[in-house]
Design a protein around this motif. Structure first.
Motif, PDB file in Angstrom:
ATOM      1  N   LEU A  35       1.151  -1.173   0.250  1.00 24.25           N
ATOM      2  CA  LEU A  35       0.021   0.186  -0.132  1.00 24.25           C
ATOM      3  C   LEU A  35       0.548   0.747   0.123  1.00 24.25           C
ATOM      4  O   LEU A  35       1.675   1.904   1.202  1.00 24.25           O
ATOM      5  N   ALA A  36       1.172   1.880  -1.146  1.00 22.35           N
ATOM      6  CA  ALA A  36       2.178   3.324  -1.200  1.00 22.35           C
ATOM      7  C   ALA A  36       1.416   4.202  -1.786  1.00 22.35           C
ATOM      8  O   ALA A  36       0.561   4.316  -2.599  1.00 22.35           O
TER       9      ALA A  36
ATOM     10  N   LYS B 284      -2.953   6.822   4.439  1.00 17.93           N
ATOM     11  CA  LYS B 284      -2.478   5.408   4.593  1.00 17.93           C
ATOM     12  C   LYS B 284      -2.432   4.492   5.768  1.00 17.93           C
ATOM     13  O   LYS B 284      -2.798   3.709   5.718  1.00 17.93           O
ATOM     14  N   THR B 285      -2.037   5.570   7.025  1.00 19.83           N
ATOM     15  CA  THR B 285      -1.925   4.936   7.776  1.00 19.83           C
ATOM     16  C   THR B 285      -3.363   4.424   8.672  1.00 19.83           C
ATOM     17  O   THR B 285      -3.653   3.760   9.438  1.00 19.83           O
TER      18      THR B 285
ATOM     19  N   LEU C 102      -5.281   1.960   7.074  1.00 22.26           N
ATOM     20  CA  LEU C 102      -4.549   0.432   7.526  1.00 22.26           C
ATOM     21  C   LEU C 102      -5.429   0.499   8.478  1.00 22.26           C
ATOM     22  O   LEU C 102      -5.657  -0.829   8.776  1.00 22.26           O
TER      23      LEU C 102
ATOM     24  N   SER D 231       4.519  -0.908  13.975  1.00 17.85           N
ATOM     25  CA  SER D 231       3.989   0.400  13.801  1.00 17.85           C
ATOM     26  C   SER D 231       5.752   0.796  13.488  1.00 17.85           C
ATOM     27  O   SER D 231       6.080   1.201  14.980  1.00 17.85           O
TER      28      SER D 231
ATOM     29  N   ASP E  48       4.228  -0.258   8.976  1.00 14.73           N
ATOM     30  CA  ASP E  48       4.114   1.292   8.449  1.00 14.73           C
ATOM     31  C   ASP E  48       5.001   1.435   9.741  1.00 14.73           C
ATOM     32  O   ASP E  48       5.441   1.942  10.250  1.00 14.73           O
ATOM     33  N   TYR E  49       6.411   1.947   8.509  1.00 10.89           N
ATOM     34  CA  TYR E  49       6.383   1.786   6.795  1.00 10.89           C
ATOM     35  C   TYR E  49       7.824   0.957   6.487  1.00 10.89           C
ATOM     36  O   TYR E  49       8.268   1.109   6.994  1.00 10.89           O
TER      37      TYR E  49
ATOM     38  N   CYS F   5       2.763  -1.058   3.626  1.00 13.95           N
ATOM     39  CA  CYS F   5       3.052   0.168   3.565  1.00 13.95           C
ATOM     40  C   CYS F   5       4.870   1.048   3.141  1.00 13.95           C
ATOM     41  O   CYS F   5       5.378   0.453   3.243  1.00 13.95           O
ATOM     42  N   SER F   6       4.398   1.715   2.627  1.00 13.23           N
ATOM     43  CA  SER F   6       5.799   2.249   0.972  1.00 13.23           C
ATOM     44  C   SER F   6       5.669   3.695   0.998  1.00 13.23           C
ATOM     45  O   SER F   6       4.191   4.099   0.363  1.00 13.23           O
ATOM     46  N   GLN F   7       6.547   4.613   1.288  1.00 10.19           N
ATOM     47  CA  GLN F   7       6.549   5.894   0.349  1.00 10.19           C
ATOM     48  C   GLN F   7       6.607   5.502  -0.967  1.00 10.19           C
ATOM     49  O   GLN F   7       6.872   4.897  -1.861  1.00 10.19           O
TER      50      GLN F   7
END
Lengths: 465, 66
Positions: A209-210, A217-218, A221, A239, A329-330, A369-371
């Motif tokens: 999830l980027a 995002k968070t 999630l 986290s 995350d992340y 999660c990704s930036q």
């Protein structure tokens, strides 16, 4: 069963069983097929026995034929004394081929116990090492050692599945879907549009999830995690950015939005974080009571390495065999391994690959999660694309699902106000190994960090992808 | 089963003896390898076939046995 003394520690072994297995394999070479995937040379303590087994495996692999003469000649070439006597002892060690299975089990058990004892010794050495300072590091390594000692016992009987087994499972899944049973699909996150696209997140899958910062995002999630946990499915949340209390507050706020929708006393985010009336406090208390029992476990330690994440996840899975989802995350906050001279892209690629392997090993979906890189900001159309992930290693290559979260009102607030699209969030499915790509729409209620279904916009599916 | 085991034992002792003969120079390596091959095929041979094959592989050893 007897004991072998290795550096002051007595370890279990059974030389008679070793002889019996070797004697049977040499005399009845077709039996090699039955043991080859369960016995390794390390199952034999006696070094001559171990070498004979290695020779048997080599001959078997090379020519599929084993005989006394071949083994005899190989032993002679390796200067093993009196090979004839050794082989005669093997031929005389067993009465019937039916002794093979019990003997194999004895060897496997003995070797398993030896590995455990050695693992304990290694952990003791590790723990007593004066140079090792960080307790968390020691614990992570100790878990790794124990895990390795209890895995790969030479018994991967389920690695090869015949089509009948595979189709039986497929058919059971089909029947379950027909009956509408919960487990028939992947893991539902209770967002109908997302579930519709994915048919639920599948076990062993790595889901990315980027998004750029501040897209939610968070929040998304946490919404998904809460929805999963409300069905009594344990979730493990790593986290690396926000602490557990911040996440807790967000979960409560999100729940308060549900209450608001149900027409109960309104508690705003501002009120929750300042002062509540008695009535509002009661409602908020109810939200806490509703959430207390949810099986969500949070690890909020910063600077975790993949090894530490893996160790914690394995331990959690051991304690919670029905673990349903892991969330991290992340990605960019995972600490790279020490003293790595490789490029950042390679390091990230390695981290992602290891996390995909973890999802497979623990048999759960893992959402990572990704930036996104800043390249997005320099474009007119700021909707993320696959190429925005490419500077960060082979993320898309290892991922089973890649989702981008995008809110146009973040970049064009005036336009969004004019068009009435404030809060509209796009979940762009850029990759699905087992499904279609496309876009689904959610609405982001920023004040409550809550996403809800956006029913006014249809889902856009690209079946051809 | 006992006979079978005895045969295995005999084969190994015979093999050991042939190896010693090779080390003493009484048998060539080629003859020794031929005997190994013959022993591996022993179960499928009658006594006459074995003697015939042995004579073909190593005349000297065949004469020695008979």
């Amino acid at each position: 069963m007897s004991l072998i003394d290795v550096q002051g520690t007595e370890l279990p072994m059974d030389l008679t069983a070793e002889r019996q297995v070797l004697g049977i394999l040499i005399k009845h070479p077709t039996q090699v097929d039955r043991v080859i995937d369960r016995l390794r040379p390390s199952h034999f303590v006696d070094l001559a026995h171990r070498r004979i087994y290695e020779i048997i495996l080599e001959l078997y692999h090379k020519q599929g034929r084993i005989s006394y003469t071949q083994v005899y000649n190989r032993l002679l070439n390796e200067s093993i004394e009196s090979p004839a006597e050794l082989l005669i002892a093997l031929t005389e060690s067993f009465v019937s081929v039916t002794e093979l299975e019990p003997c194999v089990e004895i060897l496997r058990r003995s070797e398993g116990v030896r590995r455990l004892v050695k693992a304990c010794e290694s952990i003791k050495t590790l723990a007593m090492d004066p140079k090792a300072e960080d307790l968390a590091d020691i614990q992570a390594q100790a878990q790794e050692i124990i895990f390795n000692a209890t895995q790969g016992d030479g018994g991967p009987e389920n690695e090869i599945k015949n089509l009948l087994e595979v189709l039986s499972t497929c058919y059971m899944n089909l029947l379950n879907r027909k009956e509408g049973l919960e487990d028939a699909y992947g893991l539902s996150v209770r967002f109908p549009s997302i579930d519709g696209m994915t048919t639920g997140f599948k076990k062993k899958d790595l889901i990315i999830l980027a998004a750029r910062p501040s897209m939610g995002k968070t929040a998304l999630l946490l919404n998904m995690v809460t929805n999963v946990a409300k069905r009594d499915i344990p979730v493990l949340f790593f986290s690396l950015e926000m602490d557990a209390e911040q996440l807790g507050d967000r979960i409560v706020l999100s729940e308060l939005f549900t209450y608001k929708q149900e027409g109960r006393q309104v508690v705003t985010s501002h009120e929750y974080q300042t002062k509540l009336s008695d009535e509002q406090f009661q409602v908020t208390q109810q939200a806490f009571n509703d959430l207390y029992d949810l099986p969500i476990s949070i690890v909020d330690k910063r600077g975790l390495t993949v090894a530490e994440i893996r160790a914690k996840a394995r331990r959690f899975k051991a304690e919670n065999p029905n673990l349903g989802l892991i969330v991290i995350d992340y990605l960019q906050l995972i600490k790279p391994p020490a003293q790595s001279n490789r490029s950042w892209a390679l390091i990230v690629g390695e981290i992602v690959r290891e996390l995909r392997d973890l999802a497979g090993e623990l048999d759960v979906p893992l959402i990572l999660c990704s930036q996104l890189n800043r390249g997005v900001e320099s474009r007119d159309n700021k909707r993320p694309m696959m190429s925005d992930l490419r500077d960060s290693g082979n993320i898309e290559e290892f991922a089973d699902v890649v989702m981008f979260l995008y809110r146009d009102d973040y970049y064009n607030p005036d336009l969004a106000k004019e068009k009435g699209t404030e809060g509209i969030a796009e979940v762009i499915f850029a990759k699905q190994r087992k499904g279609a790509t496309g876009v689904v729409y959610l609405r982001f209620i920023r004040e409550y960090t809550r996403f809800i279904e956006e029913t006014r916009r249809p889902v856009e599916v690209n079946h051809g992808s | 089963m006992v006979l079978d085991k005895e045969l295995d034992k005999t084969k190994l002792l015979f093999l050991d003896a042939c190896r010693n003969l090779m080390e003493l120079g009484e048998l060539s390596q080629e003859e020794y390898m031929g005997i190994c091959d013959l022993l591996d095929r022993l179960d499928g041979l009658s006594r006459e076939q074995f003697e015939q094959e042995l004579r073909r592989v190593s005349r000297g050893l065949s004469d020695l046995i008979s």
